[in-house]
Every structure is written in structure tokens, then in C-alpha cells.
Scaffold this motif. Structure first.
Motif, mmCIF file in Angstrom:
data_model
loop_
_atom_site.group_PDB
_atom_site.id
_atom_site.type_symbol
_atom_site.label_atom_id
_atom_site.label_comp_id
_atom_site.label_asym_id
_atom_site.label_seq_id
_atom_site.Cartn_x
_atom_site.Cartn_y
_atom_site.Cartn_z
ATOM 1 N N ALA A 1 1.971 -8.214 -12.630
ATOM 2 C CA ALA A 1 3.358 -7.791 -12.409
ATOM 3 C C ALA A 1 4.199 -8.949 -11.893
ATOM 4 O O ALA A 1 5.324 -9.173 -12.357
ATOM 5 N N LEU A 2 3.660 -9.692 -10.939
ATOM 6 C CA LEU A 2 4.416 -10.804 -10.368
ATOM 7 C C LEU A 2 4.517 -11.996 -11.316
ATOM 8 O O LEU A 2 5.400 -12.835 -11.166
ATOM 9 N N GLN A 3 3.638 -12.060 -12.302
ATOM 10 C CA GLN A 3 3.721 -13.101 -13.320
ATOM 11 C C GLN A 3 4.473 -12.612 -14.557
ATOM 12 O O GLN A 3 4.567 -13.320 -15.542
ATOM 13 N N SER B 1 -9.369 -0.256 -6.151
ATOM 14 C CA SER B 1 -10.243 -1.072 -6.999
ATOM 15 C C SER B 1 -9.611 -2.450 -7.184
ATOM 16 O O SER B 1 -8.433 -2.664 -6.906
ATOM 17 N N ILE B 2 -10.402 -3.363 -7.665
ATOM 18 C CA ILE B 2 -9.911 -4.719 -7.938
ATOM 19 C C ILE B 2 -8.859 -4.708 -9.053
ATOM 20 O O ILE B 2 -8.028 -5.596 -9.144
ATOM 21 N N THR B 3 -8.873 -3.655 -9.853
ATOM 22 C CA THR B 3 -7.897 -3.510 -10.935
ATOM 23 C C THR B 3 -6.466 -3.494 -10.388
ATOM 24 O O THR B 3 -5.562 -4.063 -10.996
ATOM 25 N N VAL B 4 -6.278 -2.873 -9.231
ATOM 26 C CA VAL B 4 -4.943 -2.828 -8.626
ATOM 27 C C VAL B 4 -4.466 -4.242 -8.315
ATOM 28 O O VAL B 4 -3.311 -4.587 -8.567
ATOM 29 N N LEU B 5 -5.361 -5.064 -7.788
ATOM 30 C CA LEU B 5 -4.993 -6.459 -7.503
ATOM 31 C C LEU B 5 -4.563 -7.169 -8.781
ATOM 32 O O LEU B 5 -3.550 -7.865 -8.806
ATOM 33 N N TRP B 6 -5.337 -6.997 -9.854
ATOM 34 C CA TRP B 6 -4.987 -7.668 -11.111
ATOM 35 C C TRP B 6 -3.647 -7.158 -11.658
ATOM 36 O O TRP B 6 -2.874 -7.916 -12.227
ATOM 37 N N LYS B 7 -3.376 -5.880 -11.462
ATOM 38 C CA LYS B 7 -2.073 -5.333 -11.883
ATOM 39 C C LYS B 7 -0.943 -5.971 -11.081
ATOM 40 O O LYS B 7 0.103 -6.301 -11.625
ATOM 41 N N PHE B 8 -1.157 -6.147 -9.783
ATOM 42 C CA PHE B 8 -0.158 -6.801 -8.940
ATOM 43 C C PHE B 8 0.084 -8.242 -9.404
ATOM 44 O O PHE B 8 1.219 -8.688 -9.518
ATOM 45 N N VAL B 9 -1.008 -8.957 -9.662
ATOM 46 C CA VAL B 9 -0.894 -10.350 -10.122
ATOM 47 C C VAL B 9 -0.112 -10.412 -11.439
ATOM 48 O O VAL B 9 0.818 -11.199 -11.587
ATOM 49 N N PRO C 1 5.915 -5.016 -14.992
ATOM 50 C CA PRO C 1 4.793 -4.762 -15.902
ATOM 51 C C PRO C 1 3.569 -4.277 -15.129
ATOM 52 O O PRO C 1 3.308 -4.744 -14.018
ATOM 53 N N ASN C 2 2.841 -3.345 -15.692
ATOM 54 C CA ASN C 2 1.584 -2.804 -15.170
ATOM 55 C C ASN C 2 1.744 -1.801 -14.033
ATOM 56 O O ASN C 2 0.764 -1.190 -13.626
ATOM 57 N N LEU C 3 2.942 -1.661 -13.468
ATOM 58 C CA LEU C 3 3.101 -0.829 -12.284
ATOM 59 C C LEU C 3 3.834 0.465 -12.603
ATOM 60 O O LEU C 3 4.602 0.544 -13.558
ATOM 61 N N THR C 4 3.596 1.467 -11.758
ATOM 62 C CA THR C 4 4.208 2.788 -11.912
ATOM 63 C C THR C 4 4.805 3.216 -10.584
ATOM 64 O O THR C 4 4.700 2.497 -9.582
ATOM 65 N N ILE C 5 5.357 4.394 -10.561
ATOM 66 C CA ILE C 5 5.899 4.953 -9.324
ATOM 67 C C ILE C 5 4.806 5.073 -8.260
ATOM 68 O O ILE C 5 5.065 4.923 -7.067
ATOM 69 N N MET D 1 2.885 3.411 -3.043
ATOM 70 C CA MET D 1 1.767 2.829 -2.319
ATOM 71 C C MET D 1 2.253 1.621 -1.500
ATOM 72 O O MET D 1 1.972 1.511 -0.294
ATOM 73 N N LEU D 2 3.016 0.743 -2.118
ATOM 74 C CA LEU D 2 3.523 -0.447 -1.436
ATOM 75 C C LEU D 2 4.535 -0.083 -0.348
ATOM 76 O O LEU D 2 4.606 -0.748 0.688
ATOM 77 N N ALA D 3 5.296 0.967 -0.576
ATOM 78 C CA ALA D 3 6.278 1.409 0.421
ATOM 79 C C ALA D 3 5.580 1.818 1.721
ATOM 80 O O ALA D 3 6.142 1.646 2.808
ATOM 81 N N LYS D 4 4.366 2.319 1.622
ATOM 82 C CA LYS D 4 3.627 2.748 2.817
ATOM 83 C C LYS D 4 3.272 1.576 3.729
ATOM 84 O O LYS D 4 3.006 1.767 4.906
#
Length: 189
Positions: free
Chosen positions: A178-180, A168-176, A127-131, A136-139
Motif C-alpha cells: 500500500a505504501l509503495q 498474519s504476516i500477510t497484513v504486513l505485506w499489504k501495508f508495504v 492498494p491492498n487495503l480495505t475499511i 484497525m489502524l485507527a485503533k
């Protein structure tokens, strides 16, 4: 109404009567897919019905005069046919017809569940994540969902920042989220 649509209406009416339930169809490039409760269990092509079958059901269908469907996509060549023609012997015995249709539906639903359990989920499927997030994480060496879970949202975010990315802090919230496994109402980054 086209001839194919009229023919499909006939088979749908028959299957609805046999199952005492709703059956639908969707056009495919090779005919019509026949669906019960969102699961495709048959193909209807040129006024003929082909039931999806595996294992013992294949043997039973063959014993009653059925034969494999001739069309096999290239990517399934090694697996063999999955659909079998409903023979006249089956068509002429309503109880037998109903039994084979119900068995086909049951197998198709079981197969769908199994496929869902074995499907490899990738980072972009969370959820919340795209290619874009997956790349980005692969890097920073996070290539799988398990590696992402192990690292955690905050540490992954910090590694991305340390690598020189401006986030942005939005990326962090998307990660959170996604993991939840929670979809967040955040669209901007």
C-alpha cells in the motif's frame, strides 16, 4: 427500441458528426449522460441537450439564449446549476454548436483532473487495503494516509501486534504494498 433510446441515438449521431469522434451515453435517473472519452459533458433529457459549463462559458451560453437546467440535486444547491440548455440560436449555427460542445468537453475534462488532484485519499483507498485495515489502524491512532506513511508499514504493524491484535504476516505485506502504491496478489489474511 424505446422512444428515449431513439432520441438519444439522434443526439449522439449529431455530436459524433460535429466532433468527428465517438460520443457515448449512459442512462441516468433523470435522462442520459453524454460522454466524450469517458468524461460526462452533457445531459440529454426530453429531446433537449444541456451542456456542462462553468465561468465564462456560462456567460457565453446565456448570451446566446441558453438557460440553466432546472434540476439541481440537494447537495449542489449552494453551488448553483452546472448544466445549460442548448438554445435554438446555438443549434442553428453548426460552427457555434461545435465550439460550445468542445468548450464544455474541455471544461469537464479539466474539472475531472482537478477533482482527482484534490480528492482526499483515505487509508482504505490505498492498494491492498480495505475499511477493515483503516479501522484497525485507527485503533492505534493512525487515522490518515500521511500518518500511515510517516509511521511506516513495519512500525504500524508492530503497534497493532503490541495492542493485542493477532495478525498474519500477510497484513504486513499489504501495508508495504500500500505504501509503495503496488497491488499485491495476496488475498488471504
Amino acid at each position: 427500441m424505446t422512444q428515449q433510446t431513439e432520441n438519444t441515438a439522434e443526439i449522439l449521431a449529431l455530436l459524433r458528426r460535429l466532433l468527428n469522434s465517438d460520443v457515448t451515453s449512459r442512462p441516468l435517473f433523470i435522462g442520459h449522460g453524454i460522454f466524450y472519452d469517458g468524461t460526462m459533458f452533457a445531459i440529454y433529457q426530453k429531446r433537449e441537450l444541456y451542456l456542462k459549463a462553468d465561468g465564462d462559458l456560462i456567460d457565453e451560453l446565456l448570451a446566446h439564449g441558453s438557460y440553466p437546467w432546472a434540476y439541481i440535486p440537494r447537495n449542489n444547491m449552494r453551488k448553483g446549476p452546472k448544466y445549460y440548455h442548448v438554445s435554438d440560436k446555438i443549434k442553428n449555427d453548426e460552427a457555434l454548436y461545435k465550439r460550445f460542445v468542445e468548450l464544455s468537453i474541455e471544461q469537464a475534462k479539466d474539472g475531472k483532473k482537478t477533482l482527482g488532484l484534490t480528492k482526499q485519499i483515505t487509508i482504505k483507498d490505498l492498494p491492498n487495503l480495505t475499511i477493515k485495515h483503516e479501522r484497525m489502524l485507527a485503533k492505534v491512532g493512525i487515522l490518515t494516509v500521511s500518518e500511515f506513511r510517516e509511521k511506516g508499514a513495519i512500525e504500524a504493524y508492530v503497534e497493532l501486534i503490541k495492542s493485542g491484535m493477532l495478525l498474519s504476516i500477510t497484513v504486513l505485506w499489504k501495508f508495504v504494498g500500500a505504501l509503495q502504491n503496488r497491488k499485491l496478489p495476496i488475498d488471504n489474511e
